[in-house]
Each structure stands twice: as structure tokens, then as C-alpha cells.
Enzyme design. Structure first.
Site, PDB file in Angstrom:
ATOM      1  N   SER A 191       0.722  -1.316   0.023  1.00  0.00           N
ATOM      2  CA  SER A 191      -0.080   0.026   0.132  1.00  0.00           C
ATOM      3  C   SER A 191       0.802   1.297   0.089  1.00  0.00           C
ATOM      4  O   SER A 191       1.957   1.078   0.612  1.00  0.00           O
ATOM      5  CB  SER A 191      -0.900   0.023   1.176  1.00  0.00           C
ATOM      6  OG  SER A 191      -1.494   1.279   1.403  1.00  0.00           O
ATOM      7  N   TYR A 209      -2.027   0.276  10.062  1.00  0.00           N
ATOM      8  CA  TYR A 209      -2.286  -0.289   8.903  1.00  0.00           C
ATOM      9  C   TYR A 209      -1.056  -0.242   7.664  1.00  0.00           C
ATOM     10  O   TYR A 209      -0.579  -1.203   7.364  1.00  0.00           O
ATOM     11  CB  TYR A 209      -3.670   0.097   7.956  1.00  0.00           C
ATOM     12  CG  TYR A 209      -3.777  -0.331   6.662  1.00  0.00           C
ATOM     13  CD1 TYR A 209      -4.023  -1.401   6.297  1.00  0.00           C
ATOM     14  CD2 TYR A 209      -3.451   0.667   5.247  1.00  0.00           C
ATOM     15  CE1 TYR A 209      -4.103  -2.085   4.925  1.00  0.00           C
ATOM     16  CE2 TYR A 209      -3.286   0.216   4.287  1.00  0.00           C
ATOM     17  CZ  TYR A 209      -3.705  -1.181   3.846  1.00  0.00           C
ATOM     18  OH  TYR A 209      -3.856  -1.450   2.565  1.00  0.00           O
ATOM     19  N   LYS A 244       1.585  -3.061   6.768  1.00  0.00           N
ATOM     20  CA  LYS A 244       1.977  -3.359   5.312  1.00  0.00           C
ATOM     21  C   LYS A 244       3.439  -3.392   5.015  1.00  0.00           C
ATOM     22  O   LYS A 244       4.329  -4.170   4.309  1.00  0.00           O
ATOM     23  CB  LYS A 244       1.322  -2.531   4.312  1.00  0.00           C
ATOM     24  CG  LYS A 244      -0.390  -2.548   4.082  1.00  0.00           C
ATOM     25  CD  LYS A 244      -0.261  -4.078   3.334  1.00  0.00           C
ATOM     26  CE  LYS A 244      -1.859  -4.441   3.193  1.00  0.00           C
ATOM     27  NZ  LYS A 244      -2.116  -5.660   2.385  1.00  0.00           N
TER      28      LYS A 244
END
Length: 321
Positions: A117, A141, A145
Site C-alpha cells: 500500500s 495499517y 504493510k
């Protein structure tokens, strides 16, 4: 032989499965349906319902279906919500990835395409992001990643795993009316839902130092993204040189205001969006260079903004019928 697609019942994952099938490559899907939808998986594709936290289930699926490689898309993807649910995010995205890699090692599966991402960059200090732009994730998040990328790199050193990670920004559009973006957090679904309910869409900030005062971002079509996953898998299968990471970006981006105007034109619903205050931390412009991916993965923007909007609107209306 086949490729395993984790999260293959999701919006992006189901497009990846369709792209593999279009190239004559068999796939098997593993998805726990926490956000994916069973009906998104094309008829005839092997489907295993379960979590990537279940190593035994993953090993069984790999052995039963002769899996040669993995496209790893499964995970908890909501950056904002991850701030409130950090442990859940790390369990799904870090522990889940480690469990998957352990299952791959146990079954001799030695190649993986990882869905990373743009969140790994946080708020970059440049308006054109490259793969070497410093990584400063600003949410659990984004951190998860980046850790996923580290896990792949470390496993490559330990076992010879062949891998690549695809970093992308805002994925929109649809390659088929059978699949739409159901996310409660993404711009296109929020705008479409507002229009279908007779409300005026709302955007955040109209006073940025951009041509129309709204944020400029990278928006890429989900079918183009899916094709890049297939190209990466083919490169791994062929044993060709491949970079550890690729940005899948447009190189120029579009503004939120441009998107609103395109939505009004495509839908035939005239509206002026409500303009709320800026969201804290939102930079004026973030756009990624896709040069490396263009060189190795035949990456390019094959859809115009109008086509992105039209395909997404068509799929959303089909779902509402």
C-alpha cells in the site's frame, strides 16, 4: 498447477482472479468473507472459506490444488479504523502474513505477489512518490504493510522465496457489473451512496494549493491493477529479474474536484458537493511514479477518469437492482 489468491472474494481480489482466468491461469481462492463476498468469486473457481491465520487450512489448500504461487491480498485494509483497532490490524496483516509464509515454506511454494500500500509512505515530503521515497507510515495499517514487505524480504534470504510487493494508492472502477466496491470508507462508494439516497456528496477541504483547491491523488482502475498482478506472477514463474517493490501510480493524478465533475457528467445528476473542513494530515498532493512497473509489468493507465467513473457507477447500480 495454480495460483492461490488470498482475499480473492474481495473487490480487488475478485478482479485479480478474473485477470488470471483471462490469461488461462488456474486459481484457488481463500477468503474468510469478513469483507469479501462469495458471489464475487467467478463460477468454476475453487473456493476455500477460511482465514489466513489457519496454517493447516492454507497448507491443505496448497497441496490439494497444486499451488505454485500466491497472490496475497487478504488483510484488514482500513487505515483510519486501524488506529482504533491496532491489535486486530496486526493480527490480520502481520500474523496472517507470517502464517501464510510458513505454510508456503512447508509446501515448497516459493513465489508470492504481495498487495502492499501507499500507506507505507505516510505523508511524503515530495509530490511525486518513487519506490525509494522514505517510508513513514502513520497508521497501524501502513505499518503492518511495511512489516509484511520486511517479512517477505527476510524469508527470501532464509529460503530463496521469490517475491514482489505492489504499492498502490486509490483503486476505483470495475471490470464487470458483477463486482463493485462495497467499502464504507472509499470515495467512490461514499459519493454513489449519497447520490442514490438523494443526498449531496461531501468532500474534505476546498482551499488546498492545487488548481481547483481540492486534494490531488492517484486513482487507478481496478482492472489495470489486476493485470499488473498477473504480469508480476508471470515474471516470477519465468524466473525473470523482478524488483522487490513497485509503485502502481499514474504519474500525474486527478483532483477530488475533477472526480466530482466527472461523476456529475457520467451519472447525469447535477450537484455541487458540500465542502467540509480539511482532514488533519491530508497533504495537498500525493502522486506516484509508475516508471519501474511500466518497465517490468507493462503497467500503464488504460482507462480514462470518465471510464473509471462510468464502470464503477454501472456496477454500483447493478448491485442496487
Amino acid at each position: 498447477m495454480s495460483w492461490l489468491v488470498t482475499g480473492g472474494a474481495g473487490y480487488i481480489g475478485s478482479h485479480v482472479v478474473r485477470a488470471f482466468r483471462a490469461q488461462g491461469i488456474d486459481t484457488v481462492v481463500v477468503d474468510d468473507l469478513s469483507s469479501g463476498r462469495r458471489e464475487f468469486v467467478p463460477e468454476g473457481v475453487e473456493f476455500v472459506e477460511g482465514t489466513i491465520l489457519d496454517g493447516g487450512l492454507l497448507e491443505s489448500a496448497m497441496q490439494r490444488h497444486g499451488v505454485q504461487g500466491v497472490v496475497h491480498l487478504a488483510g484488514f485494509k482500513y487505515a483510519g479504523v486501524s488506529v482504533q483497532r491496532p491489535l486486530h490490524t496486526y493480527q490480520q496483516n502481520v500474523t496472517g502474513t507470517a502464517t501464510l509464509l510458513a505454510a508456503m515454506e512447508a509446501r515448497g511454494v516459493d513465489r508470492v505477489v504481495f498487495s502492499s500500500s501507499a500507506a507505507v509512505y505516510g505523508t511524503p515530503d515530495t509530490d511525486l512518490v518513487t519506490e525509494s521515497t522514505p517510508k513513514h507510515p502513520e497508521s497501524p495499517y501502513g505499518e503492518s504493510k511495511l512489516i509484511g514487505e520486511w517479512l517477505l524480504a527476510d524469508q527470501a534470504v532464509a529460503t530463496g522465496l521469490r517475491h514482489t510487493s505492489l504499492r498502490y494508492f486509490n483503486v476505483v472502477g470495475s471490470g464487470t457489473d458483477e463486482v463493485y466496491d462495497p467499502s464504507p470508507h472509499n470515495l467512490f462508494p461514499l459519493v454513489f451512496d449519497a447520490l442514490l439516497e438523494g443526498r449531496t456528496p461531501r468532500i474534505n477541504g476546498g482551499d488546498y494549493p492545487t488548481p481547483d483547491g481540492t486534494c490531488v491523488r492517484d486513482y487507478i482502475h481496478v482492472a489495470d491493477l489486476a493485470d499488473a498482478h498477473v504480469a508480476a506472477a508471470r515474471r516470477l514463474d519465468a524466473g525473470e529479474p523482478i524488483e522487490a517493490v513497485y509503485n502502481l501510480g499514474s504519474g500525474d493524478g486527478v483532483s477530488v474536484g475533477e472526480i466530482m465533475r466527472a461523476v456529475a457528467q457520467v451519472t447525469g445528476i447535477a450537484f455541487d458537493p458540500e465542502v467540509g473542513p480539511r482532514r488533519p494530515g491530508d497533504p495537498a498532493r500525493i502522486v506516484a511514479s509508475g516508471e519501474l512497473a511500466a518497465r517490468d509489468l507493462d503497467w500503464r493507465m488504460r482507462h480514462t477518469l470518465a471510464e473509471m467513473v462510468a464502470s464503477a457507477w454501472s456496477a454500483r447500480r447493478a448491485a442496487a437492482e
